[in-house]
Write an enzyme that holds these catalytic residues in place. Structure first.
Site, PDB file in Angstrom:
ATOM      1  CB  SER A  52      -0.861  -0.031   1.270  1.00 45.29           C
ATOM      2  OG  SER A  52      -1.427   1.222   1.490  1.00 45.29           O
TER       3      SER A  52
ATOM      4  CE1 TYR B  86      -3.751  -2.654   5.509  1.00 41.20           C
ATOM      5  CE2 TYR B  86      -3.324  -0.353   4.988  1.00 41.20           C
ATOM      6  CZ  TYR B  86      -3.608  -1.638   4.570  1.00 41.20           C
ATOM      7  OH  TYR B  86      -3.740  -1.922   3.231  1.00 41.20           O
TER       8      TYR B  86
ATOM      9  CE  LYS C  98      -1.432  -4.477   3.292  1.00 42.18           C
ATOM     10  NZ  LYS C  98      -1.845  -5.737   2.694  1.00 42.18           N
TER      11      LYS C  98
HETATM   12  P1  NAD Z   1     -11.023  -6.583   1.390  1.00 42.03           P
HETATM   13  O1  NAD Z   1     -11.165  -6.581   2.866  1.00 42.03           O
HETATM   14  O2  NAD Z   1     -12.212  -6.329   0.568  1.00 42.03           O
HETATM   15  O3  NAD Z   1     -10.340  -7.939   0.918  1.00 42.03           O
HETATM   16  C1  NAD Z   1      -9.457  -8.672   1.730  1.00 42.03           C
HETATM   17  C2  NAD Z   1      -9.949 -10.104   1.740  1.00 42.03           C
HETATM   18  O4  NAD Z   1      -9.083 -10.903   2.528  1.00 42.03           O
HETATM   19  C3  NAD Z   1     -11.331 -10.227   2.356  1.00 42.03           C
HETATM   20  O5  NAD Z   1     -12.155 -10.970   1.480  1.00 42.03           O
HETATM   21  C4  NAD Z   1     -11.093 -10.963   3.654  1.00 42.03           C
HETATM   22  O6  NAD Z   1     -12.191 -11.767   4.018  1.00 42.03           O
HETATM   23  C5  NAD Z   1      -9.850 -11.754   3.338  1.00 42.03           C
HETATM   24  N1  NAD Z   1      -9.030 -12.103   4.510  1.00 42.03           N
HETATM   25  C6  NAD Z   1      -8.592 -11.285   5.481  1.00 42.03           C
HETATM   26  N2  NAD Z   1      -7.878 -11.987   6.370  1.00 42.03           N
HETATM   27  C7  NAD Z   1      -7.847 -13.280   5.940  1.00 42.03           C
HETATM   28  C8  NAD Z   1      -7.259 -14.465   6.434  1.00 42.03           C
HETATM   29  N3  NAD Z   1      -6.563 -14.493   7.557  1.00 42.03           N
HETATM   30  N4  NAD Z   1      -7.417 -15.608   5.732  1.00 42.03           N
HETATM   31  C9  NAD Z   1      -8.135 -15.614   4.585  1.00 42.03           C
HETATM   32  N5  NAD Z   1      -8.721 -14.510   4.081  1.00 42.03           N
HETATM   33  C10 NAD Z   1      -8.567 -13.348   4.747  1.00 42.03           C
HETATM   34  O7  NAD Z   1      -9.897  -5.516   1.043  1.00 42.03           O
HETATM   35  P2  NAD Z   1      -9.413  -4.971  -0.367  1.00 42.03           P
HETATM   36  O8  NAD Z   1      -9.724  -3.529  -0.418  1.00 42.03           O
HETATM   37  O9  NAD Z   1      -9.842  -5.846  -1.458  1.00 42.03           O
HETATM   38  O10 NAD Z   1      -7.844  -5.099  -0.168  1.00 42.03           O
HETATM   39  C11 NAD Z   1      -7.094  -6.193  -0.667  1.00 42.03           C
HETATM   40  C12 NAD Z   1      -5.636  -6.011  -0.305  1.00 42.03           C
HETATM   41  O11 NAD Z   1      -5.178  -4.766  -0.804  1.00 42.03           O
HETATM   42  C13 NAD Z   1      -5.365  -5.970   1.186  1.00 42.03           C
HETATM   43  O12 NAD Z   1      -4.158  -6.634   1.441  1.00 42.03           O
HETATM   44  C14 NAD Z   1      -5.244  -4.509   1.488  1.00 42.03           C
HETATM   45  O13 NAD Z   1      -4.437  -4.271   2.607  1.00 42.03           O
HETATM   46  C15 NAD Z   1      -4.584  -4.009   0.222  1.00 42.03           C
HETATM   47  N6  NAD Z   1      -4.833  -2.582  -0.044  1.00 42.03           N
HETATM   48  C16 NAD Z   1      -6.105  -2.115  -0.128  1.00 42.03           C
HETATM   49  C17 NAD Z   1      -6.316  -0.765  -0.367  1.00 42.03           C
HETATM   50  C18 NAD Z   1      -7.725  -0.200  -0.429  1.00 42.03           C
HETATM   51  O14 NAD Z   1      -7.870   0.993  -0.293  1.00 42.03           O
HETATM   52  N7  NAD Z   1      -8.740  -1.005  -0.634  1.00 42.03           N
HETATM   53  C19 NAD Z   1      -5.244   0.104  -0.552  1.00 42.03           C
HETATM   54  C20 NAD Z   1      -3.962  -0.431  -0.493  1.00 42.03           C
HETATM   55  C21 NAD Z   1      -3.771  -1.772  -0.235  1.00 42.03           C
END
Ligand code: NAD
Length: 684
Positions: A126, A156, A160
């Site tokens: 991120s 958080y 990362k």
């Molecule tokens: P999200 O919460 O919609 O998706 C994450 C998924 O991981 C969820 O479906 C959740 O159920 C699953 N999950 C979490 N812990 C788990 C575990 N221990 N075992 C199995 N499944 C697990 O979030 P997103 O927005 O799709 O983000 C996806 C990735 O991108 C994440 O790693 C997040 O940190 C990163 N990210 C997101 C953003 C944003 O703004 N959305 C920005 C930068 C980075």
């Protein structure tokens, strides 16, 4: 053995969009997600969009044993690792949970990868790892390049940062082997253009656009804008918003990049952003335009930790990965609004619940239950079947209570959709456009109900569940491939249930896709066994048939003679009391001159009515179809059920129509045409 890409967190917001892009680019995908912040509905809808099933495992990435099993069952060639907890504010309150889930989870995943000799991983990092880039006192790191020193400002972001370091160390330990892509996302926004999947935040959304979307549909009162005294063109802070579909495509580019490396390993970070900053007001205006009105907002004081400008420098990804964000905030706002209006409560639909149905927990066959006032209906993916109709406490269809029993050989098609061609095809062959097709014989010399693997034996994709004006709309899809049971052409079938508080309407729709043939044959119906008695048999049920002409059949072969004659034991609308002495298995004719492939435009005609002295439910069947088979279930002999345990009313096309010049057009589906029909059950 095919090679798969494992997507952890694939049911989540970015993961689900990436699964679509992976499949669109020819990859096979396995998803692992513990659904802690998502819903399986997202995967069901992705399957609908990509028209294929996706193996899904409800597994926590911290569970070594269960994760290992997935690697044993599928040959994994690379991993895209999204699974993480991601709420910055929450991470400051429960940092240990964040470290455990994100860091321990990733360490566990890497151990399983190593054990299984899988060395390619694309990791979701991120922009938060950069921290406050204004800390240098000048704008040397704006827009932010990958070289910018990291200094996350919350737990958080720290997870990362730690994971990036772990990946770097793992790569260094066997640098010839490991291929690691670290993707640092800026601000993902928008939704899939289909309107079927999007971000579905639980609780109060943390991000600008999901919040604005909830203001727009009236779930929140107004948007709070934190500070309008920054040095931007309108005083609000600048961020780099990237359409989630562009972001998803970045993962395909990174994966392909890793897989193109022939020799040696790699550890490399890439920013995924547009390089173009937008202010809060820019986004507010774009979204208001998509909605068609100005949305209420209020400017309040600055929020602690916010900074002026966090825009990406995406040059490295543009150059090395050959990837570039193409969609602007306007497109993202339009797509988000489409998703929001079609799904005002995200994947949740009031009155709808689902669970896995077979003992192995396979998500391909779930049981979906819809409660609408006095009526509750359960459907399953296998055969898009009706498992339960419960009206005012009366359960009125024969059903097994678990998915496994539907696989029994003795299952007499309980509740299921029947196709590609319901009923009999004489001598298991037919001729179409000068070609003879030989089908499997599964009933004497004939083909019955679609052959050896009919629609009843397939798990339909979906469903897509919606509720409009207090009616559930539940849509399943099945792609029946060319050559299966020797039928010609790829056929895309839709089974759509409309469930209100006293009726179930079923709509069938089918068309040829992929241009393999010019025509095929088709006839779809539902094979529910109804029983209003609350007892083991339907004895004493009083039925009325609205039509008394039937398709005469040869007593030996059960095939139509071609004559339509009055039935000697049925008079239209005269009551018949079912008993051991009554036996019916006949095709009654509603319209002898029918030749339409799509009957949905015709009047819905009442064809059948049933009551039982011990039941307060009246059951009525109506249809747009030209015939209906009435069968009193004398052949039923399966686990828990006896002969006459249910009766069937199956509207459809003429039996063996393809062998009768007059009736054949009803079942010949030509390229470009749509097959359609409607069956309705009314309860009172
Ligand atoms: P999200 O919460 O919609 O998706 C994450 C998924 O991981 C969820 O479906 C959740 O159920 C699953 N999950 C979490 N812990 C788990 C575990 N221990 N075992 C199995 N499944 C697990 O979030 P997103 O927005 O799709 O983000 C996806 C990735 O991108 C994440 O790693 C997040 O940190 C990163 N990210 C997101 C953003 C944003 O703004 N959305 C920005 C930068 C980075």
């Amino acid at each position: 053995m095919s090679e798969y890409i494992l997507v952890t967190g694939g049911a989540g917001y970015i993961g689900s969009h990436t699964v679509i892009e992976l499949i669109n680019n020819g990859h096979k995908v396995v998803v692992v997600d513990n659904l802690v912040n998502s819903s399986y509905e997202a995967i069901a809808r992705v399957e609908f969009i990509v028209k294929q099933s996706i193996p899904f495992f409800n597994v926590d990435i911290r569970d070594y044993e269960k994760l290992s099993k997935v690697f044993k069952a599928y040959k994994i060639k690379g991993v895209i690792h999204f699974a993480a907890l991601k709420a910055v504010g929450e991470s400051t309150k429960i940092p240990l949970d964040y470290y455990d889930n994100n860091v321990t989870g990733t360490v566990n995943l890497l151990k399983v990868l190593k054990e299984n000799d899988v060395n390619s991983i694309v990791f979701s990092s991120s922009a938060t790892v950069y921290g406050d880039v204004t800390r240098f006192g000048d704008d040397r790191y704006i827009p932010i390049p990958e070289e910018c020193p990291m200094d996350p400002t919350n737990p958080y972001g720290n997870t990362k940062f730690v994971i990036e370091n772990i990946l770097k160390d793992v790569h260094s330990s066997e640098s010839e082997k490991w291929k690691v892509a670290v993707l640092r996302y800026f601000n993902p926004i928008g939704a899939h253009p289909s309107g079927l999947i999007g971000e579905d935040p639980s609780g109060i959304p943390n991000n600008l656009l999901p919040y604005l979307a909830q203001v727009a549909i009236g779930r929140r009162e107004k948007l709070s804008i934190f500070g309008s005294d920054y040095k931007s063109h309108d005083g609000t802070p600048i961020r780099d918003y990237i359409h989630v579909v562009d972001l998803a495509k970045g993962h395909i580019a990174a994966l392909d990049y890793l897989h193109k490396i022939n020799e040696g390993g790699l550890y490399r970070e890439w920013n995924l952003g547009t390089g173009k900053g937008s202010t809060v007001f820019d986004v507010y205006n774009a979204f208001s335009k998509a909605v068609g009105k100005k949305l209420p907002y209020e400017v309040v004081g600055r929020r602690a930790g916010d900074v002026l400008d966090l825009t990406a420098n995406p040059a490295r990804a543009n150059k090395e990965l050959g990837w570039k964000a193409e969609l602007g905030i306007e497109q993202a706002c339009e797509d988000l609004w489409k998703w929001t209006t079609a799904n005002p409560h995200g994947f949740n639909v009031e009155g709808y619940s689902s669970k896995t149905f077979e003992s192995d927990g396979n998500y391909g066959n779930r049981l979906q239950t819809f409660v609408n006032g006095e009526l509750s209906v359960s459907l399953a993916n296998r055969g898009a079947l009706i498992q339960d109709i419960n009206f005012d406490g009366d359960h009125i269809v024969n059903a097994y209570d678990n998915g496994d029993d539907y696989l029994l050989k003795s299952n007499p098609f309980f509740g299921t959709t029947v196709g590609r061609v319901a009923n009999r095809i004489a001598n298991a062959e037919f001729e179409l456009n000068g070609k003879t097709y030989h089908l499997p014989k599964n009933e004497n010399n004939n083909t019955l109900h679609g052959g050896l693997v009919g629609y009843d034996k397939e798990n339909f994709l979906g469903p897509i569940v919606k509720k409009e004006k207090d009616v559930f709309i539940v849509e399943y899809k099945l792609i029946d491939p060319d050559g299966k049971n020797n039928f010609p052409g790829d056929v895309e079938n839709i089974v759509r249930y409309y469930i209100d508080n006293k009726s179930i309407k079923i709509e069938y729709e089918a068309q040829l896709i992929n241009d393999k043939v010019d025509a095929t044959i088709i006839n779809i119906t539902n094979h529910s066994y109804f029983n209003l008695s609350g007892d083991a048999t339907t004895d004493d049920t009083v039925v009325k048939l609205s039509y008394d002409n039937y398709l005469e059949v040869d007593a030996k072969t059960l095939l139509p003679t071609g004559n339509v004659v009055k039935h000697d034991r049925v008079d239209a609308n005269k009551p018949i009391t079912l008993s051991e002495a009554t036996f019916y298995d006949y095709c009654f004719v509603i319209d002898n001159d029918a030749d339409a492939i799509d009957t949905r435009k015709f009047e819905l005609k009442k064809v059948f009515e049933a009551t039982h002295p011990r039941s307060h439910t009246k059951f009525v069947v109506s249809t747009t179809e030209p015939t209906y088979q009435f069968y009193t279930g004398v052949g039923v002999d399966t686990k828990g059920f006896v002969a006459r345990s249910g009766f069937c009313v199956e509207p459809g096309r003429f039996v063996d129509a393809i062998h009768n010049e007059k009736w054949a057009p009803q079942v010949i589906l030509k390229k470009g045409e749509v097959y359609g029909s409607i069956i309705q059950y009314d309860l009172s």
